[in-house]
Design an enzyme around this catalytic site. Sequence first.
Site, mmCIF file in Angstrom:
data_model
loop_
_atom_site.group_PDB
_atom_site.id
_atom_site.type_symbol
_atom_site.label_atom_id
_atom_site.label_comp_id
_atom_site.label_asym_id
_atom_site.label_seq_id
_atom_site.Cartn_x
_atom_site.Cartn_y
_atom_site.Cartn_z
ATOM 1 N N TYR A 1 5.627 -0.742 16.474
ATOM 2 C CA TYR A 1 4.286 -0.191 16.202
ATOM 3 C C TYR A 1 4.386 1.145 15.484
ATOM 4 C CZ TYR A 1 4.548 2.415 20.733
ATOM 5 O OH TYR A 1 4.891 3.230 21.773
ATOM 6 N N GLU A 2 3.288 1.534 14.874
ATOM 7 C CA GLU A 2 3.232 2.782 14.082
ATOM 8 C C GLU A 2 4.274 2.804 12.971
ATOM 9 O OE1 GLU A 2 0.741 4.734 14.510
ATOM 10 O OE2 GLU A 2 0.075 3.707 16.301
ATOM 11 N N TYR B 1 -2.589 9.982 5.968
ATOM 12 C CA TYR B 1 -1.655 9.538 7.001
ATOM 13 C C TYR B 1 -1.531 10.488 8.179
ATOM 14 C CZ TYR B 1 1.604 12.017 3.875
ATOM 15 O OH TYR B 1 2.221 12.922 3.057
ATOM 16 N N GLN C 1 31.706 2.410 33.126
ATOM 17 C CA GLN C 1 30.330 2.716 33.527
ATOM 18 C C GLN C 1 29.873 4.027 32.877
ATOM 19 O OE1 GLN C 1 28.513 0.656 35.107
ATOM 20 N NE2 GLN C 1 26.960 1.683 36.348
ATOM 21 N N LYS D 1 -4.811 10.279 -1.496
ATOM 22 C CA LYS D 1 -3.843 10.142 -0.408
ATOM 23 C C LYS D 1 -3.846 11.346 0.518
ATOM 24 C CE LYS D 1 0.279 7.408 -0.163
ATOM 25 N NZ LYS D 1 1.718 7.457 -0.207
ATOM 26 N N GLY E 1 -5.225 -2.343 20.829
ATOM 27 C CA GLY E 1 -5.350 -2.079 22.255
ATOM 28 C C GLY E 1 -6.792 -1.819 22.630
ATOM 29 N N GLY F 1 0.356 -6.987 8.377
ATOM 30 C CA GLY F 1 0.699 -5.777 9.098
ATOM 31 C C GLY F 1 0.938 -4.622 8.153
ATOM 32 N N THR F 2 2.196 -4.446 7.790
ATOM 33 C CA THR F 2 2.620 -3.271 7.034
ATOM 34 C C THR F 2 1.909 -3.090 5.697
ATOM 35 O OG1 THR F 2 4.781 -3.417 8.059
ATOM 36 C CG2 THR F 2 4.648 -2.191 6.009
#
Lengths: 671, 671
Positions: free
Chosen positions: B432-433, B286, B339, B283, B189, B155-156
């Site tokens: 995510y992201e 992003y 509450q 770079k 997705g 992932g990351t």
Amino acid sequence: MRHNLIEPGDNEDITNERLGSSFSVGKLAAFIHGGEEKLRRRHEILEFVESQEDFQDPIPPEFMSRKERVENNARKIVAMTNKVSFIDQSDVFEEGLFFQSLIMGRDFHAMSLHYSMFIPTIQGQADDDQLDYWLPLAVTRAIIGTYAQTELGHGTNISKLETTATYDHKTDEFVLHTPSVSATKWWSGGLGKSSNHAIIPAQLIINGSNKGLHMFIVQFRDLDTHMPLPGITVGDIGPKMGIPGTDNGFLIFNNYRIPRKNMFMRYSKVLSNGEYIAPKHSKLRYGTMVFVRSIMVRDQAMQLAAAVTIAIRYSAIRRQGEWKPGSNKEVQILDYRTQQYRILPYLAQSFVFLFTATEVKDLYMRVSEQLSAGITELVHELHILSSGFKAVITWEVAKGIEQCRLACGGHGYSHVSGLPEIYSFAVAGCTYEGENIVMLLQVARFLMKTVKEIQSSNAHLAEIARYLLGDKKYKSRFRVWQTAKYEDLIEDFEQAARNQIYSTFDYLQQLQKNNLSPEEAWNCASVELCQASRLHILCFMAKSYFLKIAQCTEPEIIRILNLIGKLYSLHTISTHCYSFRKADYMTDEQMKNVKCGIYEILGKLRPDAVAIVDSFDFSDRELHSVLGRRDGNVYAAMLEWVKHSELNKTEVLSTFKKFLGPMMESGRSKI
Amino acid sequence: MRHNLIEPGDNEDITNERLGSSFSVGKLAAFIHGGEEKLRRRHEILEFVESQEDFQDPIPPEFMSRKERVENNARKIVAMTNKVSFIDQSDVFEEGLFFQSLIMGRDFHAMSLHYSMFIPTIQGQADDDQLDYWLPLAVTRAIIGTYAQTELGHGTNISKLETTATYDHKTDEFVLHTPSVSATKWWSGGLGKSSNHAIIPAQLIINGSNKGLHMFIVQFRDLDTHMPLPGITVGDIGPKMGIPGTDNGFLIFNNYRIPRKNMFMRYSKVLSNGEYIAPKHSKLRYGTMVFVRSIMVRDQAMQLAAAVTIAIRYSAIRRQGEWKPGSNKEVQILDYRTQQYRILPYLAQSFVFLFTATEVKDLYMRVSEQLSAGITELVHELHILSSGFKAVITWEVAKGIEQCRLACGGHGYSHVSGLPEIYSFAVAGCTYEGENIVMLLQVARFLMKTVKEIQSSNAHLAEIARYLLGDKKYKSRFRVWQTAKYEDLIEDFEQAARNQIYSTFDYLQQLQKNNLSPEEAWNCASVELCQASRLHILCFMAKSYFLKIAQCTEPEIIRILNLIGKLYSLHTISTHCYSFRKADYMTDEQMKNVKCGIYEILGKLRPDAVAIVDSFDFSDRELHSVLGRRDGNVYAAMLEWVKHSELNKTEVLSTFKKFLGPMMESGRSKI
């Protein structure tokens, strides 16, 4: 018993974790589960369950529609109750809960309330004749019963339930009626589609006079056709966050008649002439709730233990990032302090809550024995404790499971992890069987009463509150985690609880001096009151834990249990920083050392983390998580798992022909 | 615009709440949404959406199976994109997000990544020829694309993605390959069943040499038949916690060939002779992530606002318990301080986060303008801020939604409340992201660098970090909430952040002095580092909020916004007690006054609570919650809602004939 979980073909990382652990998993497992014999029984029961064809799911239930799950659960619950003699049915807390969870997973079923509420209420509320009639029907499963108390508009304040049962002495019947939409019976498990009987709490009306809430046993579906009887509207309440295989239901009465003898008459009675005989003791009723709350403690602790097991095993095989010099592999994510911080404090909580469960069970058994001898001494104590445990533990468990889920990254969102189901199953415990805030305020009521008694020198203190009499400590003795003694940590818990409880008492007084009524003052102080209760319960649990581990005689296990106890204590202190720093009982420096202590203990526990969760003795069947598999071969198993997806039954979905294909064709025509 | 939400036939309690409010809902709504004109557009878009037949759901989606939801979403996304010209498509942050949420609800769809990742990546990474070829195909919807970065085991740390693209100069092609199970593309997705194209980040291999991660555009399904092409295995990844109508997918390449020109070549190039030309700037990539994170802030804030709206409206019509003298009705549960404490701090957060979203949007727009003029000054600032906001806000939002859900008691568990769906939709934002902990550690990296620069007198400080240079304050000026000035509260936030940041810096130094490598020290301090980032971001948000409300000119609205700002500040201080008491900056007495302040402000906000959430301007369509209906007629609507349950399609389920009936018959035969 399995002394070793290592098998050929296992994931290398998880095998190395097991090889590197410092203690015997078998010994810790035996300590957790109450001895070798209990552990042996767990394995025997597991083997039996796995050998029975009719206990198996055709596909993993998470791939079934709701209707399929309800059907699958109905099939399994009949099979399970057919074969229940395999287990010791008197041991509901352990064998019963375990057997059921192996077969039903994390769901309820058509007969959950039949066993947890219907039968116990008959036993508690029926007179002898009623008992003779109804109990055999229920026990032989000739009928399926549920318990329908909650209404659409009414939960906690049961005195305001609206459903009425009006006595008609001409026909010697009660007329059950739902006088408004908000009076619709709502939520009861198994009510919608499975049960044909229910116990109905309703307002008893005789000659226009309301005698208050009484319980009625009601048949509402035909025994042969299962159709709702005339005057009954009943059905399922639709999809919920969890328990998809359970038909929670609603029920509406339209002047529905039942015989007079269907009111439970052990305590109150209605004679055929309409005469009402009030009960001698107005309050001997919460037995069932206390029973269920007591069982919940263990169930909740096991749910947290399961989540922690999944997160730790997955974190041992998941590699990500590079900072370890000399390694050509990425880092095991379990090596990240942030990951340890997310998971290991909940590992510690699992132990504390499991040992609390044992204590609650023992207390429950003692109370039951005493009650059958007519002694009610401990009833109130059990009531207060079980309310408090229920509230504190369910909330901590929910938070912990969700942290474990988040710690598994993206895969934690998939049902492949099992974690979404564990969360939705467990978090409901915050609400059912007594909403947590209501429970905490009950405990607070007891605490404030106790302080008042102490201040008026009129204290006859329950054992659990005796520390409130102790001398006030002004400064915590805590320095660093290594040197912290249990007595000191317990003193910290006690003093923080005392400070919180007494300062809340003062706040209440202050508010009343400012011209608020007692009710208004209580309401204004209620957040602090809840915090007081929480501290009281946390203090009790810390003490119980240290008492329990003092029974352990194996040095290698003692070392682990000590680290866990200290992590639990320091993490709780840090979380409740406000209460522990109250009246400057702990200083800034001490709180800093508490934090550093947590980080250091995390590092100490890291090498044994996998072995510790192995000691919970979860089988892959019970855990039901691809991420948490014993063998650590997660990714290949995930690929296998997705084959069950209903979307994968065909390569091309109908969406292509109907919508997406024509859209793209039209797009191409424009290029 | 609707000045008033009261209509005949509404629930009496909710009408009384609205009648009793102290300010104009229309004015607050306009302030929240950026003016009358924006509000008018919201209502215009709502009206349009409600008028279009093909935007409607045949039944509430929560009653559909996964397959039905995927199909329903595919139908709607085609309809939506057909009619997208109704809105200002350049305004993705507001009109775009709003339009989509009205039609798709809380789910993604077949083309979510087509628009959020596929097209933006083409725009950012393709060279001019590629742009000319691919962009029209994507924009006209001649193809459906997705973005498949994450792999089963990765992932990351994207540098360790395993998928390879090996250049074969004989055929002038790349060979895409999935070298192991853990290299399977996973989670994207629309990948499973809907898309026929994907952008694939893969390791570029030329002549056996790895040139690092590059992006490839890949067709993987046949345009006419939609069948996977030879060499492709693709499918759905199964049920998840949320977004059931989205076909998140997996993808496996078996030596799958694509033309050389399918590598995006705006920055790096591969020539036909196999020569590799490295990018000039390594770079500049992003942009897309920053864009998505910036949009997320608003979406998350609206999800929290929705949950708060549901919980407050329901708490106004739900009555339970009796303590108000002279009333013959039960108490509205909104009157309970517990509450209020559960819900109103999150109401305050909704405002703070919504205003933060506006700030992020403005910053994003400024950066985009600057970038097109070649100025990169603010890029890093936006990157840091958007990472920090994303991490802090998603987590607070998740906690808040879940508290709102729990505050709705039993009904909060039912999908009738909408809350389980809101929670599962929003909480995924924590992962995510950019996983939240990773995001916080990025911010911390920036903060620690800044402190180092300050200490070496070499500081060229970004605006957002300039307060770190400020004079150290030793004692908070806070006394009681009524007299607390914004400047003082901001000073408290700044000093708490400074204390946390500098003490974490010292801790890091200390650890390195104890012979840990910089990486090990970083890891050991990482929990404190996250806390430092959190405080930094919380400080920024508090300042932004007070700046924003200074623009308000209506006294009746200012009063409300002030109360909200103080509640937010005190609640944050109380939650982060550890950091605010650090170095004894706040005393025990002050912290006590913070707590009492919270309780008192809750009481002040109570009478306006319903009107405040009315000002979020949610329609019943957008809210999608029976509990949160504008009219407050909840119970009758719940009874209507359950009629859709698939279990209610027949009175008697097949479970009776198959399992439960025979069991009961056999039971009866034993009596």
